[in-house]
Design an enzyme around this catalytic site. Structure first.
Site, PDB file in Angstrom:
ATOM      1  CD  GLU A   1       6.854 -21.437 -13.782  1.00 45.00           C
ATOM      2  OE1 GLU A   1       6.987 -22.412 -13.040  1.00 45.00           O
ATOM      3  OE2 GLU A   1       7.773 -21.006 -14.498  1.00 45.00           O
TER       4      GLU A   1
ATOM      5  CE  LYS B   1      -1.320   4.341   7.304  1.00 43.95           C
ATOM      6  NZ  LYS B   1      -2.451   3.804   7.991  1.00 43.95           N
TER       7      LYS B   1
ATOM      8  CE  LYS C   1      13.204 -26.648 -17.657  1.00 45.79           C
ATOM      9  NZ  LYS C   1      12.008 -27.380 -17.280  1.00 45.79           N
TER      10      LYS C   1
ATOM     11  CD  GLN D   1       0.486   2.922  12.780  1.00 42.16           C
ATOM     12  OE1 GLN D   1       0.271   4.080  13.081  1.00 42.16           O
ATOM     13  NE2 GLN D   1       1.418   2.192  13.374  1.00 42.16           N
TER      14      GLN D   1
ATOM     15  CG  ASN E   1      -8.173   9.586  14.671  1.00 41.31           C
ATOM     16  OD1 ASN E   1      -6.993   9.208  14.678  1.00 41.31           O
ATOM     17  ND2 ASN E   1      -8.950   9.546  15.739  1.00 41.31           N
TER      18      ASN E   1
ATOM     19  CB  SER F   1      17.366 -24.519 -16.691  1.00 44.15           C
ATOM     20  OG  SER F   1      18.123 -25.418 -15.909  1.00 44.15           O
TER      21      SER F   1
ATOM     22  CB  THR G   1     -15.456 -28.647 -20.821  1.00 41.97           C
ATOM     23  OG1 THR G   1     -15.648 -29.915 -21.447  1.00 41.97           O
ATOM     24  CG2 THR G   1     -16.156 -27.562 -21.647  1.00 41.97           C
ATOM     25  CG  HIS G   2     -14.540 -31.639 -17.602  1.00 42.00           C
ATOM     26  ND1 HIS G   2     -15.120 -31.715 -16.362  1.00 42.00           N
ATOM     27  CD2 HIS G   2     -15.567 -31.436 -18.476  1.00 42.00           C
ATOM     28  CE1 HIS G   2     -16.444 -31.585 -16.478  1.00 42.00           C
ATOM     29  NE2 HIS G   2     -16.729 -31.398 -17.754  1.00 42.00           N
TER      30      HIS G   2
HETATM   31  N1  ARG Z   1      -0.347   6.439  11.870  1.00 47.82           N
HETATM   32  C1  ARG Z   1      -1.730   6.410  12.227  1.00 47.82           C
HETATM   33  C2  ARG Z   1      -2.485   5.423  11.321  1.00 47.82           C
HETATM   34  O1  ARG Z   1      -1.968   5.056  10.329  1.00 47.82           O
HETATM   35  C3  ARG Z   1      -2.319   7.764  12.100  1.00 47.82           C
HETATM   36  C4  ARG Z   1      -3.533   8.014  12.945  1.00 47.82           C
HETATM   37  C5  ARG Z   1      -3.174   8.031  14.373  1.00 47.82           C
HETATM   38  N2  ARG Z   1      -4.293   8.385  15.171  1.00 47.82           N
HETATM   39  C6  ARG Z   1      -4.337   8.189  16.511  1.00 47.82           C
HETATM   40  N3  ARG Z   1      -5.387   8.524  17.116  1.00 47.82           N
HETATM   41  N4  ARG Z   1      -3.322   7.637  17.145  1.00 47.82           N
HETATM   42  O2  ARG Z   1      -3.576   5.017  11.613  1.00 47.82           O
END
Ligand code: ARG
Length: 463
Positions: free
Chosen positions: A295, A330, A288, A327, A115, A282, A160-161
């Site tokens: 974009e 990420k 084009k 988790q 953790n 294109s 503006t606008h």
């Molecule tokens: N892979 C876990 C995460 O990204 C790591 C921490 C896991 N901790 C646990 N108590 N299961 O959060």
């Protein structure tokens, strides 16, 4: 003895290994392997601290350090075998370390939990990303300042606008974006300073009974200090949310600018020519040249702001301290970071390469009665008229020009005097677009001399 198929990290309590679906939903190694370098840096700092505090022997710590270096080399060299059964980067690294150095590997997790480990790794990763974003923003700002420097006194319509409002300078318009990206930069720097507290040593949630030196690990990893509350340290993800929020605002700025480039590069506007390097053709229409990069930059806000919303909703309602929901932090951040970097780099390239069509801008600047405000201001300044009356007289003159199908400077003095007898020939001086922009010398106004001062200021800041 636990079943052979149960997890080697915690198998003691388990009689059987996980269902395949459990493994699939549980494993994060597919993406958190991107934090390998941060994970190993964190473990090395932890190992050195364990030895310095006498929690493990120097020789064990030395074995850990060398083993971790080997693991990193394997990962960087592409020979490392990642395993979904080992769930995440933390356990993949530790299991391989065990294969390489044997028993001392089992002591590395003393006084630590995944953790605090994951919170530390992720902070290090986001911190690196904030640094990379800072570099990309600075590069984009330099490109904008170069455009502003070249065209400090080129006139163009200000809108503006999306209706012609008053003439402005090209340099002023470019510098408007410099101000926006400078605020993005300051948000990135603020976030970096605030997040720079180290979670390591918070352990699972309550701290540890081992005599860990959290100042030592914090310092080794470049943090300002250890995080002060272990519950908060393992469950805080607002550093990631601050990154996503700063990234969202920056992506919104990029999107606005991209929209302008799409409009400006159209056949109807022709304000800018984008380079071939940042355009596409294109497959059917040979004529084009499409502003695809602009974009796509315009669209990136969707996924970046989406990541911000997604992580906010993951975190909302989680009781303290860690929950596995976290988790899910990420992938959102990785995707947003990758796309922000791409968008910033593409915008920098487009800005560097694009050329403003100065003549087109100048002609456009004079259309749409863009100097009507200058005329009203003249009536106030020279004839002493209240602004509201001047506004009315000017409106009447605009309507007259519209009826005659001409611009304001094409009206005769007689036309003007029919509307207001006191108007003199001098009024024509203020109706030209160059005079108009040159007169806007109030602080922050569009006058070329102001633009040059701002360009000089930013050149100094940006180096
Ligand atoms: N892979 C876990 C995460 O990204 C790591 C921490 C896991 N901790 C646990 N108590 N299961 O959060």
């Amino acid at each position: 003895m636990a079943d052979k198929t149960s997890n080697q990290m915690w198998g003691g309590r388990f009689a059987a290994g996980p269902d395949a679906i459990m493994e699939a939903i549980n494993a994060s190694i597919g993406y958190d392997k991107r934090m390998a370098a941060q994970d190993i840096a964190g473990s090395k700092a932890h190992a050195a601290m364990l030895a310095a505090t006498g929690i493990v022997t120097d020789s064990d710590a030395e074995a850990m350090k060398e083993g971790l270096d080997t693991v990193l080399a394997e990962i960087e060299g592409g020979s490392f075998q990642f395993s979904a059964a080992l769930e995440d980067i933390h356990m993949n690294v530790e299991a391989r370390l065990k294969e390489i150095i044997g028993e001392p590997a089992g002591r590395l997790h003393t006084g630590r939990s995944r953790n605090d480990q994951v919170a530390t790794d992720f902070k290090l990763w986001v911190r690196d990303q904030l640094d990379a974003t800072e570099g990309a923003l600075l590069a984009l700002m330099r490109a904008l300042v170069a455009q502003a420097d070249a065209g400090a006194d080129w006139v163009m319509p200000g809108f503006t606008h999306l209706q012609v409002a008053q003439p402005v300078t090209w340099g002023h318009h470019m510098m408007a974006y410099v101000e926006m990206f400078a605020r993005d930069l300051s948000r990135v720097r603020d976030a970096r300073a605030r997040m720079n507290e180290c979670p390591l040593g918070a352990a699972a949630l309550a701290g540890t009974s081992f005599p860990v030196d959290r100042d030592m690990t914090a310092q080794a990893l470049g943090f300002d200090r250890p995080a002060a509350n272990s519950l908060d340290a393992v469950s805080d993800r607002d550093f990631a949310l601050e990154f996503l929020s700063a990234a969202s605002i920056c992506a919104m700025h990029l999107s606005r600018m991209a929209e302008e480039l799409v409009i400006w590069s159209s056949a109807q506007f022709r304000f800018v020519s984008l380079s071939d390097r940042f355009s596409t053709g294109s497959s059917i229409m040979p004529q084009k040249k499409n502003p695809d990069a602009a974009e796509l930059i315009r669209a990136k806000i969707g996924r970046i702001f989406g990541a911000n919303v997604a992580l906010t909703l993951v975190m909302k309602g989680l009781p303290l301290a860690y929950s596995k929901d976290m988790q899910e932090d990420k992938e959102q951040v990785f995707d947003a970071a990758d796309n922000l970097m791409l968008a910033l780099a593409a915008m920098e390239g487009m800005v560097r390469d694009m050329s403003a069509n100065r003549d087109v801008l100048e002609i456009a600047a004079a259309t749409g009665f863009s100097t009507a405000t200058d005329l009203a201001d003249w009536l106030v300044r020279v004839l002493g008229m209240p602004f509201r009356d001047a506004h009315h007289v000017t409106g009447t003159l605009v309507a007259l020009a519209e009826r005659k199908g001409c611009d304001l400077p094409d009206l005769t003095l007689g036309d003007m005097q029919d509307v207001h007898g006191a108007i003199t020939q001098e009024v024509f001086d203020v109706l030209g677009v160059h005079n108009s922009v040159a007169s806007r010398v109030s602080y922050g106004g569009t006058a070329p001399e102001n633009v040059r001062a701002q360009v000089a200021r930013w050149q100094e800041v940006l180096g």
